[in-house]
Design an enzyme around this catalytic site. Structure first.
Site, short mmCIF file in Angstrom:
data_model
loop_
_atom_site.label_atom_id
_atom_site.label_comp_id
_atom_site.label_asym_id
_atom_site.label_seq_id
_atom_site.Cartn_x
_atom_site.Cartn_y
_atom_site.Cartn_z
N SER A 263 0.84 -1.19 0.00
CA SER A 263 0.00 0.00 0.00
C SER A 263 0.89 1.26 0.00
O SER A 263 1.64 1.46 -0.94
CB SER A 263 -0.97 -0.06 1.18
OG SER A 263 -2.01 0.87 1.02
N ASP B 39 -10.09 -5.76 -2.89
CA ASP B 39 -9.45 -4.74 -2.06
C ASP B 39 -10.34 -3.50 -2.06
O ASP B 39 -10.61 -2.91 -3.12
CB ASP B 39 -8.07 -4.43 -2.69
CG ASP B 39 -7.23 -3.45 -1.91
OD1 ASP B 39 -7.82 -2.57 -1.25
OD2 ASP B 39 -6.00 -3.55 -2.01
N HIS C 100 -7.38 -6.15 1.10
CA HIS C 100 -6.18 -5.30 1.25
C HIS C 100 -5.26 -5.76 2.39
O HIS C 100 -4.17 -5.23 2.55
CB HIS C 100 -6.63 -3.86 1.52
CG HIS C 100 -5.56 -2.82 1.35
ND1 HIS C 100 -4.96 -2.56 0.14
CD2 HIS C 100 -4.98 -1.95 2.24
CE1 HIS C 100 -4.06 -1.58 0.28
NE2 HIS C 100 -4.05 -1.20 1.55
N1 LIG Z 1 -7.67 2.64 9.23
C1 LIG Z 1 -8.03 2.36 7.87
C2 LIG Z 1 -7.33 1.15 7.35
C3 LIG Z 1 -5.87 1.31 7.28
C4 LIG Z 1 -5.27 0.14 6.59
O1 LIG Z 1 -5.94 -0.69 5.97
N2 LIG Z 1 -3.97 0.06 6.67
C5 LIG Z 1 -3.31 -0.98 5.96
C6 LIG Z 1 -2.18 -0.39 5.18
S1 LIG Z 1 -2.81 0.81 4.03
C7 LIG Z 1 -2.76 -2.01 6.93
O2 LIG Z 1 -1.88 -2.77 6.57
N3 LIG Z 1 -3.26 -2.05 8.16
C8 LIG Z 1 -2.75 -2.89 9.19
C9 LIG Z 1 -3.27 -4.27 9.19
O3 LIG Z 1 -4.04 -4.67 8.29
O4 LIG Z 1 -2.86 -5.03 10.07
C10 LIG Z 1 -9.52 2.16 7.75
O5 LIG Z 1 -10.15 2.13 8.77
O6 LIG Z 1 -10.00 2.03 6.62
#
Ligand SMILES: N[C@@H](CCC(=O)N[C@@H](CS)C(=O)NCC(=O)O)C(=O)O
Length: 285
Positions: free
Chosen positions: A155, A231, A264
């Site tokens: 990402s 995603d 994602h």
């Molecule tokens: N906080 C965001 C999501 C953030 C998110 O998806 N971050 C990704 C990277 S862009 C991630 O790897 N999050 C940590 C995880 O999945 O453990 C939401 O609520 O939509």
């Protein structure tokens, strides 16, 4: 410069560790994780190639180490995995913690030019200069004919991996990405980050946009990119099709794989991480 072991844990015959050092470039302490495979650990330790993993928004140096399940194959291949944090922390900058997609944990792997971010948000200089030097000093890093360094990420970190490889072709010998923000100038996350860190003048943005860099003639090692079709960020934020077209037109080698049903998150990453490690091992040998 201080260097501190936070913790070390035996893992697949090697060791997963977390470390902290005082970063001159960032001007604050920085944490990172290192998985040393069995080949690079113990009395018979020998230098091994290093693979830098850049995580996404809201993540830190632990996320990939805990969730991706990459250590077993890294142990087999003799790859060191290094997981830096995603931004400076504890900066005291007003507003740094106000949003999850800008500021803390959202460094976008560039050097900010705008106040108040420019002082600490210098992730590109940190990752391409200071961190490799710290690794070479404290870990058995293969450095015959220069460091054997690869980069991949997810990402925001996929954006980081692609742009750093395109901007520093002599430094990174291999590159891949999971669900990268592939055309940040054309998506809300990228526009917000670039406006804040680089200013309103869009001419400064193209130097940090993977699609624009390929269009401008920058070259990277052969790329592997995986993208889940389920995603939730794909349509609005990621734009792999724009990167794919730019690579086709510029003759940049790219294998872009689209996977039905994958979202994602780290279940997607852990499903394909072995292919990425094998891709890097081939180019880093
Ligand atoms: N906080 C965001 C999501 C953030 C998110 O998806 N971050 C990704 C990277 S862009 C991630 O790897 N999050 C940590 C995880 O999945 O453990 C939401 O609520 O939509």
């Amino acid at each position: 410069m201080t260097f501190e072991v936070i913790s070390e844990h035996a893992c697949f015959g090697g060791v997963q560790g977390y470390y902290k050092h005082s970063s001159t470039v960032i001007g604050l302490p920085m944490r990172f994780g290192v998985y040393r495979p069995p080949q690079a650990y113990g009395p018979a330790a020998r230098p091994v190639p290093v693979l830098l993993y850049l995580a996404g928004l809201t993540c830190n140096e632990e996320t990939f180490a805990i969730k991706a399940g990459a250590q077993r194959v890294a142990a087999e291949l003799g790859l060191m995995l290094v997981t830096p944090d995603t931004s400076p922390r504890g900066t005291g900058v007003e507003g740094a913690d106000a949003a999850w997609d800008f500021g803390t944990a959202a460094g976008f792997y560039l050097d900010a030019t705008q106040a108040p971010w420019a002082h600490h948000w210098r992730m590109e200089s940190y990752l391409t200069g200071e961190l490799p030097a710290v690794l070479a000093q404290h870990f058995p890093v293969e450095s015959r004919d220069g460091l054997h360094l690869g980069v991949f990420g997810h990402s925001m970190g996929g954006h980081g991996a692609l742009t750093l490889a395109l901007r520093h072709p002599g430094l990174f010998r291999s590159c891949s990405a999971f669900a990268p923000i592939a055309a940040p100038m054309q998506c809300p996350w990228g526009v917000k980050a670039f406006t804040g860190y680089l200013g309103e003048d869009r001419s400064a943005w193209a130097a940090h946009d993977a699609t624009a860099l390929v269009q401008a003639g920058h070259k990277a090692p052969p790329l592997l990119v995986d993208q889940g079709e389920a995603d939730k960020f794909l349509a609005e934020q990621l734009h792999p099709h724009l990167f794919e077209s730019a690579c086709r037109e510029a003759g940049q080698a790219l294998t872009l794989r689209r996977h039905a049903g994958y979202d994602h998150g780290y279940f997607f990453i852990s499903s394909f991480v072995e292919d990425h490690l094998r891709h890097h091992a081939k180019h880093l040998a």
